[in-house]
Design a protein around this motif. Structure first.
Motif, PDB file in Angstrom:
ATOM      1  N   LYS A   1       1.180  -1.451  -0.270  1.00 43.51           N
ATOM      2  CA  LYS A   1      -0.293   0.043   0.305  1.00 43.51           C
ATOM      3  C   LYS A   1       1.337   1.147  -0.122  1.00 43.51           C
ATOM      4  CE  LYS A   1      -3.863   0.114   2.383  1.00 43.51           C
ATOM      5  NZ  LYS A   1      -5.445  -0.190   1.202  1.00 43.51           N
TER       6      LYS A   1
ATOM      7  N   THR B   1      -7.136   5.879  -1.639  1.00 45.31           N
ATOM      8  CA  THR B   1      -5.877   4.714  -1.584  1.00 45.31           C
ATOM      9  C   THR B   1      -5.265   3.984  -2.718  1.00 45.31           C
ATOM     10  OG1 THR B   1      -7.976   3.873  -0.849  1.00 45.31           O
ATOM     11  CG2 THR B   1      -6.489   1.992  -0.822  1.00 45.31           C
TER      12      THR B   1
ATOM     13  N   GLY C   1      -1.318   1.724  -4.624  1.00 45.97           N
ATOM     14  CA  GLY C   1      -1.037   0.528  -4.297  1.00 45.97           C
ATOM     15  C   GLY C   1       0.255   0.621  -5.298  1.00 45.97           C
TER      16      GLY C   1
ATOM     17  N   GLU D   1      -9.984   5.095  -5.647  1.00 42.38           N
ATOM     18  CA  GLU D   1     -11.666   5.094  -4.652  1.00 42.38           C
ATOM     19  C   GLU D   1     -12.527   4.901  -4.505  1.00 42.38           C
ATOM     20  OE1 GLU D   1     -12.931   9.128  -3.826  1.00 42.38           O
ATOM     21  OE2 GLU D   1     -12.756   9.411  -6.346  1.00 42.38           O
TER      22      GLU D   1
ATOM     23  N   PHE E   1      -3.668  -4.130  -7.305  1.00 40.97           N
ATOM     24  CA  PHE E   1      -4.375  -3.460  -6.774  1.00 40.97           C
ATOM     25  C   PHE E   1      -5.874  -3.736  -7.124  1.00 40.97           C
ATOM     26  CE2 PHE E   1      -6.444   1.098  -6.722  1.00 40.97           C
ATOM     27  CZ  PHE E   1      -5.604   1.543  -5.599  1.00 40.97           C
TER      28      PHE E   1
ATOM     29  N   HIS F   1      -5.578  -6.693  -3.974  1.00 47.04           N
ATOM     30  CA  HIS F   1      -5.892  -5.936  -2.463  1.00 47.04           C
ATOM     31  C   HIS F   1      -6.340  -5.243  -1.711  1.00 47.04           C
ATOM     32  CE1 HIS F   1      -2.051  -8.497  -1.787  1.00 47.04           C
ATOM     33  NE2 HIS F   1      -2.137  -8.429  -2.931  1.00 47.04           N
ATOM     34  N   GLU F   2      -7.349  -4.100  -2.921  1.00 45.01           N
ATOM     35  CA  GLU F   2      -8.273  -3.093  -2.611  1.00 45.01           C
ATOM     36  C   GLU F   2      -9.573  -2.984  -2.863  1.00 45.01           C
ATOM     37  OE1 GLU F   2      -5.641  -1.471  -0.705  1.00 45.01           O
ATOM     38  OE2 GLU F   2      -4.036  -2.300  -1.103  1.00 45.01           O
ATOM     39  N   MET F   3      -9.877  -3.998  -3.717  1.00 47.87           N
ATOM     40  CA  MET F   3     -11.261  -3.543  -4.362  1.00 47.87           C
ATOM     41  C   MET F   3     -12.477  -5.060  -3.668  1.00 47.87           C
ATOM     42  SD  MET F   3     -10.500  -2.041  -7.735  1.00 47.87           S
ATOM     43  CE  MET F   3      -8.996  -0.950  -8.563  1.00 47.87           C
ATOM     44  N   ASP F   4     -11.493  -5.361  -3.030  1.00 49.60           N
ATOM     45  CA  ASP F   4     -12.735  -6.406  -2.444  1.00 49.60           C
ATOM     46  C   ASP F   4     -14.365  -5.912  -2.581  1.00 49.60           C
ATOM     47  OD1 ASP F   4     -13.247  -9.914  -1.217  1.00 49.60           O
ATOM     48  OD2 ASP F   4     -12.408  -7.834   0.311  1.00 49.60           O
TER      49      ASP F   4
END
Length: 299
Positions: A160, A210, A212, A227, A256, A259-262
């Protein structure tokens, strides 16, 4: 009809995003980050009228956007917007209008307006799961890029963007510019794009963004920032990768997303600005939908 427009400031983030979030739009225009960070290249003003947010773009032609807020107030607010334009002696124009917005406009004012869609500003929206897995024949090329990256750079890692590595991302953005061979002292659009990228890095906390990054051989070689755009869609605002690191673009995109869009169904990767190379790359990822946007004028 007087409307008290003013330039958006950082302190207006919560207010402006409140109105954007109220309409559940998948268009990348409908977020504070793009409105605020691009305002120097595309000057804009906003006002609150009858509990709706009205945005006006300045320039050779002053143009409005569809008002955001309670739908039941839209007709009255649009009438006030038209009165405002007439009071300034200007043609009433609306920009970045989606098909859904034009349908509402047609319902309220049958036959009064026409729309011309602009392909260069259409957003590419993808299914998150497909970008995360890159499985199937359609993604064979992208999967090959990832596999070659994994073989070539076994020590890679995703992380991150934090206070600890953000300066490295600044330096990587400058290196990206140098590798591309661009001269941002003579290219105004590139200069603005790099400025926006740097401000996204600088203001990540204030803008609730956010990020990465991808690290290879101890060095950051790619990063991306985004975001949530609405309840089911995440938007990736910027993506930069060193082109001398083969597969870095595909790898940072996939990581990305993973890791960040679950929890999100869709990923908006914005438009292609009419750049043919960028268009081919975005089409090759097989968008689930395109968000068309157009110019509205009187019929």
């Amino acid at each position: 009809m007087a409307i008290d427009f003013r330039e958006p400031q950082l302190r207006d983030r919560d207010l402006i995003d409140h109105y954007y979030r109220s309409v559940e739009s998948k268009s990348c225009e409908d977020c504070f980050v793009n409105l605020y960070l691009w305002k120097h290249m595309y000057p804009t003003e906003f006002a609150i009228v009858d509990d709706m947010m009205v945005i006006r773009s300045l320039g050779e032609h002053h143009s409005y956007r569809f008002p955001k807020g309670p739908k039941e107030n839209a007709k009255g607010v649009l009438e006030k917007m038209m009165e405002h334009a007439a009071g300034e002696g200007r043609e009433f124009r609306m920009i970045v209008i989606t098909p859904e917005e034009f349908a509402m406009l047609e319902e309220m004012f049958p036959g009064k307006f026409k729309i011309e869609y602009e392909r260069d500003i259409a957003d590419y929206v993808y299914e998150r799961e497909k970008l995360a897995s890159l499985s199937g024949k359609k993604y064979h090329g992208q999967k090959n890029h990832v596999n070659k990256f994994l073989r070539t750079y076994p020590d890679w890692q995703y992380e991150k963007i934090t206070d600890d590595n953000v300066e490295e991302c600044f330096q990587m953005a400058l290196k990206w510019r140098d590798i591309q061979g661009y001269d941002d002292t003579v290219d105004a659009e590139l200069h603005t794009e790099l400025g926006v990228t740097m401000n996204e890095l600088r203001l990540m906390k204030e803008l609730h963004l956010t990020g990465g990054a991808l690290r290879v051989n101890g060095e950051i070689v790619a990063f991306t920032i985004g975001e949530p755009l609405c309840s089911d869609t995440f938007v990736a605002h910027v993506e930069k990768a060193r082109t001398d690191i083969e597969g870095a673009y595909t790898m940072i995109m996939q990581q990305f997303v993973l890791h960040e869009m679950d929890g999100f169904t869709y990923v908006n990767r914005e438009d292609d600005t009419g750049d043919e190379g960028l268009r081919q790359a975005k089409e090759a990822l097989h968008p689930a939908m395109m968000i068309q946007k157009g110019l509205v004028t009187m019929a």
